[in-house]
Scaffold this motif. Structure first.
Motif, PDB file in Angstrom:
ATOM      1  N   ASP A   1      -4.657   8.917   4.901  1.00  0.00           N
ATOM      2  CA  ASP A   1      -4.782   8.130   3.679  1.00  0.00           C
ATOM      3  C   ASP A   1      -3.871   8.771   2.644  1.00  0.00           C
ATOM      4  O   ASP A   1      -4.091   9.902   2.223  1.00  0.00           O
ATOM      5  N   LEU A   2      -2.817   8.049   2.265  1.00  0.00           N
ATOM      6  CA  LEU A   2      -1.865   8.543   1.273  1.00  0.00           C
ATOM      7  C   LEU A   2      -2.122   7.829  -0.045  1.00  0.00           C
ATOM      8  O   LEU A   2      -2.600   6.692  -0.068  1.00  0.00           O
ATOM      9  N   VAL A   3      -1.798   8.511  -1.120  1.00  0.00           N
ATOM     10  CA  VAL A   3      -1.868   7.883  -2.435  1.00  0.00           C
ATOM     11  C   VAL A   3      -0.524   8.095  -3.100  1.00  0.00           C
ATOM     12  O   VAL A   3       0.065   9.181  -2.995  1.00  0.00           O
ATOM     13  N   GLY A   4      -0.020   7.046  -3.744  1.00  0.00           N
ATOM     14  CA  GLY A   4       1.268   7.150  -4.420  1.00  0.00           C
ATOM     15  C   GLY A   4       1.317   6.252  -5.622  1.00  0.00           C
ATOM     16  O   GLY A   4       0.325   5.596  -5.962  1.00  0.00           O
ATOM     17  N   PRO A   5       2.491   6.194  -6.266  1.00  0.00           N
ATOM     18  CA  PRO A   5       2.634   5.402  -7.492  1.00  0.00           C
ATOM     19  C   PRO A   5       2.289   3.924  -7.283  1.00  0.00           C
ATOM     20  O   PRO A   5       1.854   3.241  -8.208  1.00  0.00           O
ATOM     21  N   ASN A   6       2.462   3.420  -6.038  1.00  0.00           N
ATOM     22  CA  ASN A   6       2.152   2.011  -5.779  1.00  0.00           C
ATOM     23  C   ASN A   6       0.772   1.801  -5.186  1.00  0.00           C
ATOM     24  O   ASN A   6       0.480   0.761  -4.603  1.00  0.00           O
ATOM     25  N   GLY A   7      -0.080   2.820  -5.322  1.00  0.00           N
ATOM     26  CA  GLY A   7      -1.444   2.677  -4.819  1.00  0.00           C
ATOM     27  C   GLY A   7      -1.636   3.401  -3.506  1.00  0.00           C
ATOM     28  O   GLY A   7      -0.728   4.050  -3.008  1.00  0.00           O
ATOM     29  N   PRO A   8      -2.862   3.268  -2.957  1.00  0.00           N
ATOM     30  CA  PRO A   8      -3.155   3.959  -1.705  1.00  0.00           C
ATOM     31  C   PRO A   8      -2.652   3.185  -0.490  1.00  0.00           C
ATOM     32  O   PRO A   8      -2.496   1.958  -0.549  1.00  0.00           O
ATOM     33  N   ARG A   9      -2.349   3.882   0.583  1.00  0.00           N
ATOM     34  CA  ARG A   9      -2.022   3.222   1.847  1.00  0.00           C
ATOM     35  C   ARG A   9      -2.395   4.155   2.991  1.00  0.00           C
ATOM     36  O   ARG A   9      -2.549   5.354   2.799  1.00  0.00           O
ATOM     37  N   THR A  10      -2.548   3.571   4.163  1.00  0.00           N
ATOM     38  CA  THR A  10      -2.938   4.354   5.331  1.00  0.00           C
ATOM     39  C   THR A  10      -1.834   4.269   6.365  1.00  0.00           C
ATOM     40  O   THR A  10      -1.340   3.178   6.646  1.00  0.00           O
ATOM     41  N   VAL A  11      -1.438   5.422   6.887  1.00  0.00           N
ATOM     42  CA  VAL A  11      -0.403   5.421   7.929  1.00  0.00           C
ATOM     43  C   VAL A  11      -0.909   6.201   9.135  1.00  0.00           C
ATOM     44  O   VAL A  11      -1.615   7.192   8.987  1.00  0.00           O
ATOM     45  N   PRO A  12      -0.545   5.739  10.341  1.00  0.00           N
ATOM     46  CA  PRO A  12      -0.902   6.533  11.525  1.00  0.00           C
ATOM     47  C   PRO A  12      -0.098   7.833  11.538  1.00  0.00           C
ATOM     48  O   PRO A  12       1.056   7.848  11.101  1.00  0.00           O
ATOM     49  N   LEU A  13      -0.711   8.911  12.022  1.00  0.00           N
ATOM     50  CA  LEU A  13       0.033  10.176  12.100  1.00  0.00           C
ATOM     51  C   LEU A  13       1.229  10.028  13.038  1.00  0.00           C
ATOM     52  O   LEU A  13       2.290  10.620  12.796  1.00  0.00           O
TER      53      LEU A  13
ATOM     54  N   GLY B   1       6.345  11.160  -5.175  1.00  0.00           N
ATOM     55  CA  GLY B   1       5.129  10.844  -5.929  1.00  0.00           C
ATOM     56  C   GLY B   1       3.887  10.679  -5.084  1.00  0.00           C
ATOM     57  O   GLY B   1       2.792  10.513  -5.608  1.00  0.00           O
ATOM     58  N   ASP B   2       4.051  10.723  -3.745  1.00  0.00           N
ATOM     59  CA  ASP B   2       2.904  10.553  -2.847  1.00  0.00           C
ATOM     60  C   ASP B   2       2.178  11.871  -2.600  1.00  0.00           C
ATOM     61  O   ASP B   2       2.780  12.932  -2.648  1.00  0.00           O
ATOM     62  N   TYR B   3       0.913  11.763  -2.290  1.00  0.00           N
ATOM     63  CA  TYR B   3       0.201  12.914  -1.734  1.00  0.00           C
ATOM     64  C   TYR B   3      -0.734  12.451  -0.626  1.00  0.00           C
ATOM     65  O   TYR B   3      -1.069  11.271  -0.534  1.00  0.00           O
ATOM     66  N   ILE B   4      -1.118  13.393   0.241  1.00  0.00           N
ATOM     67  CA  ILE B   4      -2.081  13.088   1.306  1.00  0.00           C
ATOM     68  C   ILE B   4      -3.473  13.300   0.729  1.00  0.00           C
ATOM     69  O   ILE B   4      -3.755  14.333   0.138  1.00  0.00           O
TER      70      ILE B   4
END
Lengths: 277, 156
Positions: free
Chosen positions: A130-142, A157-160
Motif C-alpha cells: 500500500d503506497l501513498v503519494g501526492p495523488n492518493g493511495p494505491r496498491t501495487v503487487p511486490l 513524494g511516495d512512501y510505503i
C-alpha cells in the motif's frame, strides 16, 4: 543536512513534496550511504515515531505489516511465524541482531537491493504494497515493484504505508536457503525460496523466488508454469533445475561468478522440490 | 537540536545535529569512550550499545533518533569498582586480547543473558553474530559468556 522527526502521515506526505528530502527509517542502509557519499539528502524525515506505520495485524485474511516495523518485531510475531514461515526464516538471516533491531521491512524493500532478503518470501507470498503519494493511495503487487538495483515503482513524494500479505491456505511446503560466505552479516551470493504443494505425486502448487541472480529479486514464473500439475519425478526436477538456470541473469562480482550463481539457483530449486513431499 | 536521553541510568540533555551519530554523542559529548568505532558501517559491532534493552550499532543510529530512549553502554554495567560478571569472566578466560571489540561483545552478551539466562553454545554464538573479533578466535569469548551465565544464575 536537516533532521525532522515526523509525527504523522499527513506531515510525512507534505514533507515529501521536497525532492531533497529522504525517508529515514531504521537507517541501517541510508546512514551508510550518506557517510559514503552515495546519498546526500538535505532533509532526513524520521518516520520511526509514526504510530500508523508500525506494527503487525491480521485483517481480512491478510497479515498487514507497517512499513516501519523492525525486522526484530516481525521475527517475534507468532502470527507471522505460523502463517508466513519463509518470512521468519529469511529475516532471521538478515544482517545481524544489531541490524534487525533497527532495520525495517519497508526500508529493506525501498532500498531495492537485488539481494534484499525480505523480498524473497514476500514475492513467494504474493505480497502487495500500500503506497501513498501526492495523488492518493494505491496498491501495487511486490512482483513488479522492483525496477532495477536501487530502483522501484515509488514515484517522487511516495512512501510505503503497509506491506500486505495474504495468508496462504495450509498445506504449502516452505523452503528457503541463502548461500553466502558466512551466516550473519552476509549479502547473499544467491538465495532461493519456494512454496510447494504436493497432492499424491502431483505438484498442485509451486512458487519460486530468487535473490542476487538478476537486477532485482525475482519470481521464477517460467519454472513454475512448466512444472505445475506435473508428477514430481526426477525428470521434472531436472527440467526445473535447467529452466531455473536459464531464467536468471546473474553477474560476476566480488562475491561470486555468474556461472556459480546459476548453478546454485539450479541446485536450490532441485533441492526444494526433493524436500517437498 | 535538543536531545534528551537516559544514559546508564542518568537522564541528561544535549545538543546534536543531523550528522551526529549516537556513537559520536556518547564519545565526544559525554566522553564515554568505552564504546568504540570499528568499521562505522554496521559490520563489526564494536560500537554496540543497548537502546531500550536492545543491542544496536551506535554508528547507525543518529543521536536525534535515540531521543527519549534509554541507552546502556559498557560504562554502565559495573557496580562501582566491581566488574559485572560478564566483564570479570572475559578477564578470567582470556576473552580479551587487543580489547577493541570487547565492549561491543560484552553489550551483546549482556542483552543475551537478560533474555536467555542459560543459553546453549549455539545461542551464545548466534547472539554474537553481529560482532567481529580479529584476535581471540572467539572460543574464549564463548567460554567467558558461558562462565558468566553460570555465575549469574548462581546469584539469582
Amino acid at each position: 543536512m536537516r533532521y525532522q522527526q515526523v509525527v504523522d502521515e499527513a506531515e510525512l506526505l507534505t514533507a515529501l513534496s521536497d525532492p531533497a528530502a529522504a525517508i529515514l527509517s531504521g537507517g541501517t542502509d541510508l546512514l551508510v550511504k550518506i557517510r559514503g557519499g552515495v546519498a546526500a539528502p538535505e532533509t532526513l524525515l524520521d518516520i520511526g515515531r509514526i504510530p500508523t506505520l508500525s506494527g503487525i495485524r491480521e485483517s481480512n485474511g491478510s497479515i498487514e505489516i507497517g512499513a516501519a516495523t523492525t525486522e526484530t518485531e516481525i521475527l517475534a510475531s507468532s502470527i507471522v511465524q505460523e502463517t508466513l514461515p519463509v518470512l521468519t526464516t529469511a529475516l532471521a538471516g538478515l544482517g545481524s541482531i544489531q541490524i534487525r533491531n533497527r532495520g525495517t521491512l519497508g526500508g529493506n524493500l525501498a532500498n531495492a537491493s537485488p539481494a534484499a532478503d525480505s523480498a524473497i518470501p514476500l514475492l513467494l507470498y504474493d505480497a502487495e504494497l500500500d503506497l501513498v503519494g501526492p495523488n492518493g493511495p494505491r496498491t501495487v503487487p511486490l512482483d513488479g515493484f522492483f525496477l532495477g538495483p536501487g530502483k522501484t515503482a515509488l514515484e517522487p513524494g511516495d512512501y510505503i504505508r503497509t506491506i500486505r500479505v495474504p495468508i496462504p491456505e495450509p498445506g504449502w511446503c516452505p523452503f528457503y536457503h541463502k548461500v553466502g560466505k558466512r551466516r550473519a552479516l552476509t549479502i547473499a551470493i544467491a538465495s532461493v525460496g519456494a512454496l510447494i504443494r504436493i497432492e499424491g505425486d502431483r505438484i498442485v502448487g509451486v512458487r519460486f523466488a530468487a535473490g542476487s541472480v538478476a537486477p532485482t529479486p525475482i519470481r521464477l514464473h517460467a519454472v513454475e508454469e512448466r512444472i505445475r500439475s506435473n508428477a514430481l519425478t526426477e525428470e521434472v526436477v531436472d527440467e526445473a533445475r535447467r529452466l531455473a538456470m536459464e531464467s536468471v541473469s546473474p553477474i560476476d562480482d566480488v562475491r561470486a561468478t555468474a556461472d556459480y550463481r546459476r548453478c546454485v539457483v539450479g541446485d536450490l530449486v532441485a533441492r526444494a522440490l526433493r524436500l517437498a513431499p | 537540536m535538543k536531545v534528551r536521553l537516559t544514559v546508564n541510568g542518568r537522564p541528561l540533555e544535549g545538543e546534536a545535529d543531523a550528522e551526529t551519530r549516537l556513537l559520536d554523542f556518547l564519545r565526544e559529548d559525554l566522553q564515554l569512550t568505552g564504546t568504540k568505532e570499528g568499521c562505522g558501517e554496521g559490520e563489526c559491532g564494536a560500537c554496540t550499545v543497548l537502546i531500550d534493552g536492545q543491542p544496536v550499532n551506535s554508528c547507525l543510529v543518529l543521536a536525534l533518533q535515540a531521543d527519549g530512549s534509554d541507552v546502556l553502554t559498557i560504562e554502565g554495567i559495573a557496580d562501582g569498582d566491581t566488574l559485572h560478571p560478564i566483564q570479570q569472566a572475559f578477564v578470567e578466560t582470556g576473552g580479551v586480547q587487543c580489547g577493541f571489540c570487547t565492549p561491543g561483545f560484552i553489550m551483546a552478551a549482556y542483552a543475551l543473558l537478560k533474555a536467555t539466562p542459560n543459553p546453549t553454545d549455539e545461542e551464545i554464538r548466534s547472539a554474537l553474530e553481529g560482532n567481529l573479533c580479529r584476535c581471540t578466535g572467539y572460543e574464549r569469548i564463548v567460554d567467558a559468556i558461558r562462565l558468566a551465565a553460570g555465575r549469574m544464575q548462581g546469584d539469582a
